[in-house]
Design an enzyme around this catalytic site. Structure first.
Site, PDB file in Angstrom:
ATOM      1  N   ARG A 183     -43.954 -62.129  30.999  1.00 59.09           N
ATOM      2  CA  ARG A 183     -43.597 -63.225  30.110  1.00 59.09           C
ATOM      3  C   ARG A 183     -44.342 -64.473  30.567  1.00 59.09           C
ATOM      4  O   ARG A 183     -44.016 -65.087  31.585  1.00 59.09           O
ATOM      5  CB  ARG A 183     -42.084 -63.471  30.128  1.00 59.09           C
ATOM      6  CG  ARG A 183     -41.276 -62.328  29.520  1.00 59.09           C
ATOM      7  CD  ARG A 183     -41.686 -62.043  28.088  1.00 59.09           C
ATOM      8  NE  ARG A 183     -40.801 -61.080  27.426  1.00 59.09           N
ATOM      9  CZ  ARG A 183     -41.026 -60.602  26.207  1.00 59.09           C
ATOM     10  NH1 ARG A 183     -42.125 -60.953  25.540  1.00 59.09           N
ATOM     11  NH2 ARG A 183     -40.165 -59.752  25.663  1.00 59.09           N
ATOM     12  N   ALA A 227     -36.510 -54.872  22.905  1.00 61.44           N
ATOM     13  CA  ALA A 227     -36.169 -55.908  21.932  1.00 61.44           C
ATOM     14  C   ALA A 227     -37.368 -56.197  21.048  1.00 61.44           C
ATOM     15  O   ALA A 227     -38.500 -55.811  21.355  1.00 61.44           O
ATOM     16  CB  ALA A 227     -35.718 -57.189  22.643  1.00 61.44           C
ATOM     17  N   GLU A 239     -37.763 -50.775  17.290  1.00 58.28           N
ATOM     18  CA  GLU A 239     -38.183 -51.343  18.569  1.00 58.28           C
ATOM     19  C   GLU A 239     -37.867 -50.406  19.735  1.00 58.28           C
ATOM     20  O   GLU A 239     -38.658 -50.284  20.678  1.00 58.28           O
ATOM     21  CB  GLU A 239     -37.510 -52.699  18.786  1.00 58.28           C
ATOM     22  CG  GLU A 239     -37.984 -53.788  17.846  1.00 58.28           C
ATOM     23  CD  GLU A 239     -39.431 -54.200  18.081  1.00 58.28           C
ATOM     24  OE1 GLU A 239     -39.997 -53.862  19.138  1.00 58.28           O
ATOM     25  OE2 GLU A 239     -40.011 -54.853  17.198  1.00 58.28           O
ATOM     26  N   GLU A 259     -40.975 -49.175  21.997  1.00 60.36           N
ATOM     27  CA  GLU A 259     -41.094 -49.699  23.352  1.00 60.36           C
ATOM     28  C   GLU A 259     -40.732 -48.688  24.434  1.00 60.36           C
ATOM     29  O   GLU A 259     -41.166 -48.833  25.578  1.00 60.36           O
ATOM     30  CB  GLU A 259     -40.226 -50.953  23.513  1.00 60.36           C
ATOM     31  CG  GLU A 259     -40.730 -52.134  22.693  1.00 60.36           C
ATOM     32  CD  GLU A 259     -40.144 -53.458  23.142  1.00 60.36           C
ATOM     33  OE1 GLU A 259     -39.119 -53.449  23.866  1.00 60.36           O
ATOM     34  OE2 GLU A 259     -40.713 -54.497  22.766  1.00 60.36           O
ATOM     35  N   GLU A 314     -47.479 -55.477  26.666  1.00 59.38           N
ATOM     36  CA  GLU A 314     -46.785 -54.200  26.775  1.00 59.38           C
ATOM     37  C   GLU A 314     -47.638 -53.109  27.413  1.00 59.38           C
ATOM     38  O   GLU A 314     -47.137 -52.020  27.692  1.00 59.38           O
ATOM     39  CB  GLU A 314     -46.313 -53.743  25.395  1.00 59.38           C
ATOM     40  CG  GLU A 314     -45.277 -54.681  24.757  1.00 59.38           C
ATOM     41  CD  GLU A 314     -44.834 -54.204  23.391  1.00 59.38           C
ATOM     42  OE1 GLU A 314     -45.439 -53.225  22.887  1.00 59.38           O
ATOM     43  OE2 GLU A 314     -43.897 -54.790  22.834  1.00 59.38           O
TER      44      GLU A 314
END
Length: 212
Positions: A69, A81, A98, A102, A148
């Site tokens: 992040r 998320a 999601e 993910e 990701e």
């Protein structure tokens, strides 16, 4: 009798509302509104809203991801998320999408666990957390790019998640709220859970999801 503790819906007359910065993911909006005897100007993040998934398996483990992040310079442990950025997509369908994209998992059972505004003084982002159970491998494995690309996926015992939250070793708000909400809900035999298609009247943007 004690009055029920509940947020109160309040509306102010907005005289001007302009996007002052159009961002790659979300915008900055400037509103001029009347509140009481004052004309007030506020800038805030105009957000699509989001969903997060507290995926719990039959061994009482939680499915977590670790993701970079940039604003805080951290690789955070988080829940799977994503944004509500697909037109007319119901939040639970976004959550299912999601989770699969993910983590490469799907879930058979879905319930609303919690909802919150992430930063109500500076953003209209509303986030709904779903409890997902009955986890199995997704029929498709998804390619992941950008932040990701090096995302770590791990099954973590629920008790270890709770310890990490209480020791302040993890800071992501969705994860912190979900762990505490799930611990409390489990203590009450999950009686506080909502249906997966529960209306979401407090979401400021996605009126199609409010049940109105």
């Amino acid at each position: 009798m004690t009055e029920l503790l509940e947020d109160e819906v309040a509306s102010a007359v907005v005289s001007e509302s302009d996007v002052v910065f159009a961002g790659h993911v979300w915008d900055i909006r400037k509103d001029t509104f009347r509140y009481g005897d004052s004309d007030i100007v506020r800038d805030y993040v105009d957000h699509t809203g989001a969903v997060a998934i507290f995926a719990l398996d039959e061994h009482d483990r939680v499915l977590l991801i670790k993701q970079y992040r940039h604003p805080v310079g951290m690789r955070e442990w988080e829940l799977p998320a994503g944004l509500l950025d697909e037109a007319n997509e119901h939040p639970v369908e976004a959550a299912k999408r999601e989770l699969a994209e993910e983590t490469d998992y799907v879930a058979a059972e879905w319930n609303v666990l919690s909802e919150f505004y992430t930063s109500p003084g500076g953003s209209n982002e509303a986030l709904r957390i779903y409890l997902a159970r009955g986890l199995t491998a997704a029929p498709e494995v998804f390619a992941r790019t950008e932040e990701e690309a090096d995302m770590e996926i791990r099954w973590v015992p629920f008790a270890d998640c709770l310890d990490a939250v209480l020791a302040r070793r993890v800071q992501n708000p969705s994860l912190v709220i979900a762990v505490l909400a799930a611990f409390a809900a489990k203590e009450r035999n999950w009686s506080s859970l909502g249906a997966a298609d529960l209306p979401w009247p407090r979401h400021p943007n996605n009126w199609a999801h409010t049940g109105r």
